[in-house]
Design a protein around this motif. Structure first.
Motif, PDB file in Angstrom:
ATOM      1  N   GLY A  35     -39.908 -49.254   5.764  1.00 38.03           N
ATOM      2  CA  GLY A  35     -41.146 -49.990   5.944  1.00 38.03           C
ATOM      3  C   GLY A  35     -41.809 -49.785   7.287  1.00 38.03           C
ATOM      4  N   TYR A  36     -41.144 -49.103   8.203  1.00 36.84           N
ATOM      5  CA  TYR A  36     -41.769 -48.837   9.489  1.00 36.84           C
ATOM      6  C   TYR A  36     -41.252 -47.533  10.053  1.00 36.84           C
ATOM      7  N   LEU A  43     -48.572 -45.700  12.167  1.00 38.80           N
ATOM      8  CA  LEU A  43     -47.614 -46.008  11.119  1.00 38.80           C
ATOM      9  C   LEU A  43     -47.683 -44.896  10.083  1.00 38.80           C
ATOM     10  N   VAL A  44     -46.551 -44.315   9.750  1.00 37.38           N
ATOM     11  CA  VAL A  44     -46.501 -43.244   8.756  1.00 37.38           C
ATOM     12  C   VAL A  44     -45.507 -43.646   7.672  1.00 37.38           C
ATOM     13  N   PRO A  45     -45.559 -42.993   6.509  1.00 33.76           N
ATOM     14  CA  PRO A  45     -44.641 -43.357   5.423  1.00 33.76           C
ATOM     15  C   PRO A  45     -43.179 -43.127   5.787  1.00 33.76           C
ATOM     16  N   ASP A  46     -42.299 -43.880   5.131  1.00 37.05           N
ATOM     17  CA  ASP A  46     -40.866 -43.634   5.287  1.00 37.05           C
ATOM     18  C   ASP A  46     -40.594 -42.164   5.007  1.00 37.05           C
ATOM     19  N   GLY A  47     -39.805 -41.548   5.833  1.00 36.33           N
ATOM     20  CA  GLY A  47     -39.450 -40.150   5.640  1.00 36.33           C
ATOM     21  C   GLY A  47     -40.377 -39.164   6.326  1.00 36.33           C
ATOM     22  N   ALA A  48     -41.542 -39.606   6.769  1.00 32.24           N
ATOM     23  CA  ALA A  48     -42.494 -38.686   7.411  1.00 32.24           C
ATOM     24  C   ALA A  48     -41.893 -38.115   8.691  1.00 32.24           C
ATOM     25  N   VAL A  49     -42.248 -36.882   8.985  1.00 30.67           N
ATOM     26  CA  VAL A  49     -41.735 -36.186  10.164  1.00 30.67           C
ATOM     27  C   VAL A  49     -42.896 -35.717  11.039  1.00 30.67           C
ATOM     28  N   THR A  78     -41.433 -32.598   0.719  1.00 32.72           N
ATOM     29  CA  THR A  78     -40.009 -32.820   0.455  1.00 32.72           C
ATOM     30  C   THR A  78     -39.482 -34.087   1.137  1.00 32.72           C
ATOM     31  N   VAL A  79     -39.913 -34.339   2.378  1.00 28.90           N
ATOM     32  CA  VAL A  79     -39.334 -35.465   3.122  1.00 28.90           C
ATOM     33  C   VAL A  79     -40.117 -36.766   2.973  1.00 28.90           C
ATOM     34  N   GLY A  80     -41.373 -36.699   2.536  1.00 29.57           N
ATOM     35  CA  GLY A  80     -42.136 -37.924   2.340  1.00 29.57           C
ATOM     36  C   GLY A  80     -43.349 -38.080   3.220  1.00 29.57           C
ATOM     37  N   GLY A  81     -43.852 -36.992   3.787  1.00 26.84           N
ATOM     38  CA  GLY A  81     -45.076 -37.060   4.581  1.00 26.84           C
ATOM     39  C   GLY A  81     -44.900 -36.441   5.943  1.00 26.84           C
ATOM     40  N   GLY A  82     -46.015 -36.374   6.671  1.00 27.82           N
ATOM     41  CA  GLY A  82     -45.909 -35.764   7.985  1.00 27.82           C
ATOM     42  C   GLY A  82     -47.059 -36.059   8.913  1.00 27.82           C
ATOM     43  N   PHE A  83     -46.733 -36.077  10.178  1.00 32.57           N
ATOM     44  CA  PHE A  83     -47.664 -36.237  11.294  1.00 32.57           C
ATOM     45  C   PHE A  83     -47.801 -34.839  11.895  1.00 32.57           C
ATOM     46  N   TYR A  84     -48.964 -34.215  11.729  1.00 35.76           N
ATOM     47  CA  TYR A  84     -49.173 -32.845  12.195  1.00 35.76           C
ATOM     48  C   TYR A  84     -49.983 -32.882  13.483  1.00 35.76           C
ATOM     49  N   GLY A 102     -49.163 -33.215   1.557  1.00 34.68           N
ATOM     50  CA  GLY A 102     -48.280 -34.252   2.079  1.00 34.68           C
ATOM     51  C   GLY A 102     -48.591 -34.715   3.489  1.00 34.68           C
ATOM     52  N   ILE A 103     -49.651 -34.194   4.106  1.00 36.12           N
ATOM     53  CA  ILE A 103     -49.987 -34.616   5.465  1.00 36.12           C
ATOM     54  C   ILE A 103     -50.391 -36.090   5.456  1.00 36.12           C
TER      55      ILE A 103
END
Length: 190
Positions: A35-36, A43-49, A78-84, A102-103
């Motif tokens: 959740g955080y 704030l990004v989704p769980d799993g985001a990298v 694959t991981v649930g999102g990302g901060f690019y 997935g960005i």
């Protein structure tokens, strides 16, 4: 890239798979509070990298579409999102980066004074401005290190898209004025 593109793609794919394996290992072996997940105050989704996309600013869009976008997309999906993350030197890459599957957040940090101030470029260059606005509807664009002096020029642009901004204020008065101006246009309560 020019002389051995297959080898470069193989290397980038290996790096992507390694990152996915590492994220899976961490997910399986480290306690994680769902959740955080914050990256650079967002704030990004769980799993985001986080992906440091600085190299994209040094290549042309065609190479980006071959050697970066598919692999960053594979990782994010694959991981649930990302901060690019990348730099304003690569403003021309905003439409390309926005196509990464997935960005979650597209972060552009201002390189001024090494390059023209991205705030001024976005305000003054209609083509760049329209690309930035259009791309912000695919993933919110985080404009980082915006000088306060440009906030009035950016307000009409911010209203047209989905943006996160970090503004450099030089006094408490500028902070108060900036917050007031942004609160007048934000749509968080709609």
């Amino acid at each position: 890239m020019y002389t051995e593109p297959k080898k470069v793609k193989k290397l980038v794919n290996w790096c992507c798979d390694w990152n996915i394996s590492m994220e899976n290992f961490l997910r399986d072996n480290v306690e994680f509070v769902s959740g955080y997940r914050g990256i650079a105050g967002t704030l990004v989704p769980d799993g985001a990298v986080f992906v440091n996309g600085d190299p994209i600013d040094l290549i042309n869009p065609d190479f980006a579409k071959i050697f970066d976008i598919p692999y960053s997309g594979k990782l994010f999906k694959t991981v649930g999102g990302g901060f690019y993350h990348h730099h304003s030197r690569g403003l021309y890459q905003i439409p390309v980066v926005s196509q990464i599957e997935g960005i979650s957040v597209h972060h552009v940090i201002n390189d001024y004074p090494a390059t023209p101030d991205m705030s001024k470029v976005i305000i003054d260059d209609e083509k760049i401005r329209e690309q930035v606005i259009k791309s912000s509807f695919i993933a919110p664009i985080f404009l980082d290190l915006i000088p306060y002096r440009y906030i009035n020029g950016l307000i009409p642009i911010l209203k047209e898209g989905r943006f996160i901004i970090d503004v450099i204020c030089n006094s408490p008065v500028e902070v108060k004025e900036c917050v007031s101006k942004i609160n007048k246009i934000n749509n968080l309560n709609e």
